[in-house]
Design an enzyme around this catalytic site. Structure first.
Site, PDB file in Angstrom:
ATOM      1  N   ASN A   1       0.858  -1.185   0.000  1.00  0.00           N
ATOM      2  CA  ASN A   1       0.000   0.000   0.000  1.00  0.00           C
ATOM      3  C   ASN A   1       0.893   1.233   0.000  1.00  0.00           C
ATOM      4  OD1 ASN A   1      -1.745   2.111   0.521  1.00  0.00           O
ATOM      5  ND2 ASN A   1      -2.707   1.177   2.296  1.00  0.00           N
TER       6      ASN A   1
ATOM      7  N   ARG B   1      -2.284  -1.500  -3.987  1.00  0.00           N
ATOM      8  CA  ARG B   1      -3.212  -0.378  -3.997  1.00  0.00           C
ATOM      9  C   ARG B   1      -2.744   0.597  -5.071  1.00  0.00           C
ATOM     10  NH1 ARG B   1      -2.472   4.988  -0.585  1.00  0.00           N
ATOM     11  NH2 ARG B   1      -4.416   6.053  -1.066  1.00  0.00           N
TER      12      ARG B   1
END
Length: 395
Positions: free
Chosen positions: A7, A90
């Site tokens: 992420n 992400r």
């Protein structure tokens, strides 16, 4: 199934190694303040905790250090790269092309690159994470979860701009919304706590900041728009600004368009107001009497409160507000400031509850408050793991 979650934020990387469907976290950690000499690095397993302050020049350096420790003979949690079944990434901007989670191929990567201009602080870092992961975990499936996907439910009345229609039809210029993985996760947690499909405002406060109006579990409005730059005041981003200022800077002050773009994204926000980009440093300076830092904090809070008021109108009521992400979860000062003088909306903060530190979902409102004030630690990594696992099973 072992899934590595990457992420990448504008100045941070959060990561986890999760086994699914058990949802067991084998390893977790983060790097923040990327680009500074005092980057914070953490790596945690059941047996080991490593915390360091060191210079992390960019996302590539950070990702390589994470991979090195995962495979380390002494503190690592995997013996070979082949143990990793999938890597979940992400990616901030999916544009009009992506409305759901997809497996990465060359075409997907090209579309992510095409959107660099719309998310220049994020998509390049996200893309770099994909490139590094493909090299390190070459046998694993690479899957991408888009921040914009959760906001596909925002209706046309909210996502369309008042510009000629062909710019939407032909060029897909519209509000997309961001931080969707976080807003989705914390809103679902809140609905379990409230035991209903409530009218909720989620407030994601980190180096990047955004708010979402959520009704019956669906995003219906959001502070960020075509790119992750509008709305709230952020670490280095200005948030909302009169477009006339941009033309004045170009036509009268001699700035080039690229210089204005760079100024608004990388030199503005809290950095532009104070010379500091990290809220912890700004709060510390304000507490010693720094007037510029205090004004910046007041401006930050004012913008959040203004959006709460507008979203209460859009929702026609309010059951809960949620604070999440690094600042939202950890800054009792910001939470107290946002919730002050908000009695009209049924918002009453319990100061003692607000000062308590916890990693658990919790209420910080008074017992008799009409509107719940919730602090819910976001877990974008778990949400990404859920979506990656579901996709891989279908494949």
């Amino acid at each position: 199934m072992k899934i590595v979650i990457i992420n990448s934020g504008s100045s941070s990387i959060k990561y986890q190694l999760i086994t699914m469907p058990e949802r067991t976290v084998i390893c977790s950690g983060m790097i923040d303040r990327i680009g500074l000499e005092t980057s914070n690095f953490s790596y945690k397993t059941d047996q080991n905790t490593i915390e360091e302050v060191l210079p992390i020049a960019n996302h590539k350096v950070g990702l390589e250090k994470i991979a090195q420790l995962l495979l380390d003979k002494n503190v690592g949690v995997i013996k070979t790269k082949a143990e990793i079944d999938a890597v979940g990434h992400r990616v901030v901007h999916g544009g009009a092309m992506f409305s759901e989670t997809v497996e990465i191929d060359s075409e997907v990567k090209e579309h992510i690159k095409e959107l660099f201009e719309l998310a220049p602080l994020h998509n390049p870092a996200n893309y770099e994470g994909i490139e590094v992961a493909e090299e390190i975990f070459s046998t694993a499936k690479q899957v991408v979860v888009f921040d914009t996907a959760f906001h596909q439910t925002i209706p046309a009345v909210a996502h369309q701009y008042a510009i000629p229609n062909q710019l939407l039809d032909e060029n897909k210029i519209r509000l997309y919304g961001f931080h969707g993985t976080s807003h989705k996760y914390v809103s679902e947690q809140a609905m379990h706590m409230l035991d209903n499909h409530a009218k909720i405002i989620t407030i994601h406060l980190g180096n990047g900041c955004s708010m979402t109006a959520i009704k019956d579990g669906k995003s219906i409005d959001h502070t960020m728009g075509f790119a992750p730059s509008s709305g709230l005041i952020m670490g280095t981003r200005s948030g909302d600004i009169d477009q006339s200022v941009i033309f004045y800077m170009i036509n009268s002050l001699g700035y080039s368009p690229n210089e204005v773009n760079d100024l608004l994204l990388k030199q503005s926000g809290m950095l532009g107001l104070t010379g500091l980009s990290d809220l912890r440093d700004i709060e510390a300076a304000a507490s010693t009497g720094d007037k510029l830092c205090q004004l910046a904090l007041d401006m930050n809070v004012y913008r959040i409160k203004k959006y709460i008021g507008s979203y209460v109108a859009v929702l026609n009521g309010l059951d809960a507000i949620i604070f999440t992400a690094g600042i939202g979860e950890n800054s009792s000062y910001i939470r107290k400031s946002v919730c002050s003088d908000m009695e009209y909306f049924g918002i009453h903060l319990d100061n003692d509850k607000n000062e308590m530190r916890s990693k658990e979902n919790r209420e910080i409102n008074t017992n008799d408050a009409k509107t719940k004030i919730l602090v819910i630690p976001t877990n974008e990594e778990l949400e990404i793991a859920n979506q990656v696992y579901s996709l891989v099973l279908k494949v």
